[in-house]
Scaffold this active site. Structure first.
Site, PDB file in Angstrom:
ATOM      1  N   CYS A 276       0.842  -1.192   0.000  1.00 55.48           N
ATOM      2  CA  CYS A 276       0.000   0.000   0.000  1.00 55.48           C
ATOM      3  C   CYS A 276       0.879   1.245   0.000  1.00 55.48           C
ATOM      4  CB  CYS A 276      -0.906  -0.020   1.230  1.00 55.48           C
ATOM      5  SG  CYS A 276      -1.744   1.544   1.547  1.00 55.48           S
TER       6      CYS A 276
ATOM      7  N   HIS B  35       0.123   4.181   0.805  1.00 56.93           N
ATOM      8  CA  HIS B  35      -0.227   5.153   1.844  1.00 56.93           C
ATOM      9  C   HIS B  35       0.468   4.872   3.176  1.00 56.93           C
ATOM     10  CE1 HIS B  35      -3.950   5.329  -0.810  1.00 56.93           C
ATOM     11  NE2 HIS B  35      -3.323   6.473  -0.987  1.00 56.93           N
ATOM     12  N   HIS B  36       0.683   3.588   3.491  1.00 59.80           N
ATOM     13  CA  HIS B  36       1.300   3.238   4.773  1.00 59.80           C
ATOM     14  C   HIS B  36       2.480   2.284   4.624  1.00 59.80           C
ATOM     15  CE1 HIS B  36      -2.864   4.434   5.914  1.00 59.80           C
ATOM     16  NE2 HIS B  36      -2.237   5.011   6.911  1.00 59.80           N
TER      17      HIS B  36
ATOM     18  N   GLN C 100      -5.060  -0.569  -5.019  1.00 58.85           N
ATOM     19  CA  GLN C 100      -5.582  -1.758  -5.702  1.00 58.85           C
ATOM     20  C   GLN C 100      -6.318  -1.400  -6.983  1.00 58.85           C
ATOM     21  OE1 GLN C 100      -7.298  -4.681  -3.070  1.00 58.85           O
ATOM     22  NE2 GLN C 100      -8.676  -5.432  -4.658  1.00 58.85           N
TER      23      GLN C 100
ATOM     24  N   HIS D 109      -5.745  -5.748   2.938  1.00 58.08           N
ATOM     25  CA  HIS D 109      -4.813  -4.649   3.131  1.00 58.08           C
ATOM     26  C   HIS D 109      -4.434  -4.605   4.608  1.00 58.08           C
ATOM     27  CE1 HIS D 109      -5.661  -2.372  -0.784  1.00 58.08           C
ATOM     28  NE2 HIS D 109      -6.421  -3.456  -0.829  1.00 58.08           N
TER      29      HIS D 109
ATOM     30  N   CYS E 128      -2.930  -2.398   6.138  1.00 52.23           N
ATOM     31  CA  CYS E 128      -3.146  -1.085   6.735  1.00 52.23           C
ATOM     32  C   CYS E 128      -4.561  -0.965   7.287  1.00 52.23           C
ATOM     33  CB  CYS E 128      -2.873   0.026   5.717  1.00 52.23           C
ATOM     34  SG  CYS E 128      -3.644  -0.215   4.129  1.00 52.23           S
TER      35      CYS E 128
END
Length: 223
Positions: free
Chosen positions: A111, A113-114, A152, A180, A182
């Site tokens: 991911c 974002h994280h 995704q 995910h 996260c």
């Protein structure tokens, strides 16, 4: 925290993509892999030291180098165009004109974002217009585009677009079902939820063809 930082945090927590293509700088490949590893391991060392780890401990001394190599050589190797698999196509002498489905392709991504794992399965289908692609190439295409900081939705689209280019047909579909970490291991910590995305091109936009593909995906594989 500034307004821009608050907006960026909100986008990341809600897993919203900012771009349909991976946001890679023009100078992304001016450094060699070895130069990138040297730079990244210093940053990893500083992160671990900052959070309070004793970097003189035998167990931790090699961690910055291991993480840097993993980032460059493994997890994010799909950013490098030189590593793009050659999706060789072949004539279709037996004139197979029905749907071909490759399902349950193991998918590991990260991911963006994280920087936590995305783990799941990809299911791909296409209808030949005169050429076919080797089955293992479909797995390699998934692996290549997954080895990037990703969202995704974008990954699903990239797989379909690459198959369409390789086969010179719009009749390609992909469904991804993934967990995910996260979401599963932080934040809401919902370990049961997964995310399903799909992209349908050409004939797969037709209800009957799409339904046939999804029925194949649901079939239990028995040996």
């Amino acid at each position: 925290m500034t307004r821009n930082e608050e907006f960026s945090d909100e986008m990341g927590d809600n897993h919203i993509a900012s771009n349909a293509t991976n946001p890679v700088r023009d100078d992304a490949f001016e450094l060699t892999d070895e130069q990138k590893i040297e730079s990244i391991k210093k940053d990893v060392y500083n992160i671990m030291k900052t959070i309070g780890m004793d970097m003189t401990d035998d167990s931790l001394q090699g961690t910055p180098n291991r993480v840097a190599k993993m980032f460059v050589k493994e997890l994010f190797g799909g950013l490098n165009p030189a590593k793009k698999p050659k999706a060789s196509t072949f004539a279709n002498p037996y004139k197979y004109g029905e749907m071909l489905v490759e399902k349950n392709i193991t998918l590991y991504s990260t991911c963006e974002h994280h920087l936590l794992p995305i783990i799941g399965r990809a299911h791909i289908a296409y209808i030949s217009n005169g050429t076919v692609v080797g089955l293992s190439k479909m797995n390699r295409i998934v692996d290549y585009y997954a080895k990037r900081p990703q969202v995704q939705e974008r990954l699903t689209m990239q797989i379909v677009q690459e198959m369409q280019r390789a086969l010179n047909t719009q009749d390609v579909a992909c469904v991804i079902d993934a967990k995910h970490l996260c979401v599963n291991s932080r934040g809401i910590r919902d370990i049961e939820s997964s995310t399903v995305t799909s992209e349908f091109g050409g004939k797969f936009k037709e209800e009957q063809t799409r339904r046939e593909f999804l029925e194949y995906v649901k079939m239990e594989t028995k040996f």
